[in-house]
Design an enzyme around this catalytic site. Sequence first.
Site, PDB file in Angstrom:
ATOM      1  N   GLU A 280       0.806  -0.904  -0.029  1.00 21.97           N
ATOM      2  CA  GLU A 280      -0.024  -0.186  -0.048  1.00 21.97           C
ATOM      3  C   GLU A 280       0.575   1.190   0.241  1.00 21.97           C
ATOM      4  O   GLU A 280       1.989   1.775   0.574  1.00 21.97           O
ATOM      5  CB  GLU A 280      -0.960   0.456   1.164  1.00 21.97           C
ATOM      6  CG  GLU A 280      -1.472   1.618   1.360  1.00 21.97           C
ATOM      7  CD  GLU A 280      -2.327   1.875   0.681  1.00 21.97           C
ATOM      8  OE1 GLU A 280      -2.376   3.026  -0.216  1.00 21.97           O
ATOM      9  OE2 GLU A 280      -3.213   0.624  -0.084  1.00 21.97           O
ATOM     10  N   SER A 326      -6.410   2.934  -5.013  1.00 24.63           N
ATOM     11  CA  SER A 326      -5.476   1.326  -4.773  1.00 24.63           C
ATOM     12  C   SER A 326      -6.957   0.672  -5.779  1.00 24.63           C
ATOM     13  O   SER A 326      -5.955  -0.568  -5.547  1.00 24.63           O
ATOM     14  CB  SER A 326      -6.033   1.170  -3.451  1.00 24.63           C
ATOM     15  OG  SER A 326      -5.153   1.841  -2.348  1.00 24.63           O
ATOM     16  N   HIS A 441      -0.819   3.273   5.213  1.00 27.48           N
ATOM     17  CA  HIS A 441      -2.498   4.632   4.667  1.00 27.48           C
ATOM     18  C   HIS A 441      -2.790   4.970   5.617  1.00 27.48           C
ATOM     19  O   HIS A 441      -2.322   5.115   6.706  1.00 27.48           O
ATOM     20  CB  HIS A 441      -2.715   3.430   4.145  1.00 27.48           C
ATOM     21  CG  HIS A 441      -3.717   3.804   4.028  1.00 27.48           C
ATOM     22  ND1 HIS A 441      -5.178   4.621   3.587  1.00 27.48           N
ATOM     23  CD2 HIS A 441      -4.864   3.803   2.578  1.00 27.48           C
ATOM     24  CE1 HIS A 441      -6.308   5.172   2.852  1.00 27.48           C
ATOM     25  NE2 HIS A 441      -5.757   4.097   1.822  1.00 27.48           N
ATOM     26  N   ASP A 495       1.029  -0.406  -5.133  1.00 28.40           N
ATOM     27  CA  ASP A 495      -0.227  -0.759  -5.953  1.00 28.40           C
ATOM     28  C   ASP A 495      -0.386   1.214  -5.922  1.00 28.40           C
ATOM     29  O   ASP A 495      -0.991   1.026  -7.404  1.00 28.40           O
ATOM     30  CB  ASP A 495      -1.512  -0.558  -4.583  1.00 28.40           C
ATOM     31  CG  ASP A 495      -1.359   0.324  -3.261  1.00 28.40           C
ATOM     32  OD1 ASP A 495      -0.966   0.545  -3.039  1.00 28.40           O
ATOM     33  OD2 ASP A 495      -2.798   1.222  -2.644  1.00 28.40           O
ATOM     34  N   HIS A 496       0.075   1.775  -5.493  1.00 27.77           N
ATOM     35  CA  HIS A 496       0.579   3.521  -6.215  1.00 27.77           C
ATOM     36  C   HIS A 496       1.755   3.966  -5.406  1.00 27.77           C
ATOM     37  O   HIS A 496       1.845   3.433  -4.304  1.00 27.77           O
ATOM     38  CB  HIS A 496      -0.969   4.194  -6.319  1.00 27.77           C
ATOM     39  CG  HIS A 496      -1.830   4.321  -4.923  1.00 27.77           C
ATOM     40  ND1 HIS A 496      -0.974   4.840  -3.950  1.00 27.77           N
ATOM     41  CD2 HIS A 496      -2.704   3.643  -4.276  1.00 27.77           C
ATOM     42  CE1 HIS A 496      -1.622   4.664  -3.187  1.00 27.77           C
ATOM     43  NE2 HIS A 496      -2.770   3.723  -3.260  1.00 27.77           N
TER      44      HIS A 496
END
Length: 647
Positions: A280, A326, A441, A495-496
Amino acid sequence: MISKRKANINLVIIYRLLIVFVAYAICRALFLAFHYQAFEPLNATAFVNIFIGGFRFDAAGIMYLNALVILASVVPFQFRHNPSYQKIVFILFVAFNLIGFALNIADIGYYPFTKTRTTASVFAQFSEEANKLKLFSQFLIDYWHLLVIFITMAILFVFAASRLTTGLPHIRHKGRYILASSLLIPIYIFVVILGIRGNLRSGAKPLYLNDAAAYAESPSQVPLILSTPFSVIRTLGKMSFEKKNYFNSEKELEQWMNPIHVPDSTATFDAKNVVIIILEGFGREYIGAVNTLPNAEPFVSYTPFLDSLFQQGRVYQHAFANGRVSIEAPPAIFASIPSLSMPYTLSQNANNELKSLIHCLDEKGYHSAFFHSADNGTMRFDAFMKMAGFDQYFGRTEYNNEKDFDGMWGMWDEEYLQYYAHEMTKMPQPFVTSVFTVTSHHPFSIPERYHNKFPQGHLPMHKCIGYTDHALRRFFEKAKQMPWYHNTLFVLVADHASIPWYDEYKTLPGEFAIPLCFFAPDGSIAATKDTTTVASQIDIMPTIMDLLNYNKPYFAFGKSLINTPPNKNFTISANKDRMQIFHNHLMMVREHETILQWMDLEKGYVAPNQKFTPEIESMDSLIQYGKAFEQQYYNRIIENRIYMCTY
């Protein structure tokens, strides 16, 4: 007490709308002030263009929100002056415009995560979240200063708008009054339509998000020109794709981009287990092993374990996420389907039949499972994983141990990765599994027992990166003890990218830069750092197929990263309608059919004002590939042709 002034109703309408325009200009100024560095050095001309362009988008958003109020105010009847009627109109006026202010101000906090203005897709994205109230509450806590700004603006707005009101006029001739009032209605309608459309030229299309590029000196300035109310309203209901017809023949189209992969049918399949770890928010800039760019100062690394692991695997210096959020990552990673113009899983075609990596390996006898410690249904992952063919889904419900809950998203990464390793020992081999971490996150918290254990860095995210890196170390320590470990292909990818610190990552390629590593404990993948191949998440599925010697035709929008020839060295990333197309060391930014920027990756990422013209041949290759990719993508998805091979 300051008294209210009475005025002609038309003056009241104009006065109140002017206040709204001023408030929107203030919102744009605040947006710029909070994120000034993201928009590159701005000269006087850029400022003028930004606010001229911004006025057009503000006008459209304001007219959308105030059309009903304007109509209610200009009806040519005397009852519109009634105090009770005017009170209702005023309440509607305040309510609609406070929504607009709230969207603009909230985007000041949300922009660093998406690098774009919020659109209507955000409502679909979070519609299934079980903890929406908690997420909203946490946002208000973390961005309390924005809440203070909104409340202050709301108070001043209500105060200013209420200073001028309309009284009961003395009407001598009712017929003349109705006629005079009626004659003004077409003028108001004209103004509203002009504001919403942005123009009245014959054949011109109504104002849309991509029109903001006309006022920008670089693509990064586009979000500053747009307004969030306009972006949200104009994208409501826009969850469908449109066909493209750049190429007249299928043969010409496939010369540039063909998603049908035909491997060697005589190859001997290598039934390794496959473990895909999705990290993440792990932007490349956090990881020292892949964080080397031309002309850049040495970077601080927050990942000592990954730095050591990446020395043993095949890593890619120029790897990019296909999207910014995501929800866009799983289709890209598991099915080689990126998100163009909108997240694929939120489109009307999300239930198309597809043939993913999981389906292909299922035909080879693989067991499959996906692990994500958040609430089941978060980001609609559970629904997509069923479409992708996973046999099992392990979410918060299956974990069933709330003492490890982080209080917001899911289980702490350390405990959950241990659980992940343990659950794989119960599965029949070969298996293909994936885990999606959650701790790195917002709101960027880590277990209290690790307070001050990891470098605090410059951003709240940095300590989370250190913690998850530690959790990965413990995962691999446990995995090494398992019987399946030495017969496993590991893929580590983000994811990014997340909020950047270094200037090199505040550029368009930097905003999508992620780590990507293929690692096999048995040594079957030579340790190497690939600095020439451009890679993205959609290339993961074809690369796994290649590494396993998969010997049947399959569908994938990406390419295999193994021995990629220069003439096939393309990939893409996208943020809504803006598409980055990479070819060897070049990057082209394209929005619809407009080319916005070129960049030479060999010169580094820290040159936002870098302006050059590539060789004609290279330029044409990027343009043609981008068009071919769009045509294959949109047309095949619309026609439901992303799952089978036909010859």
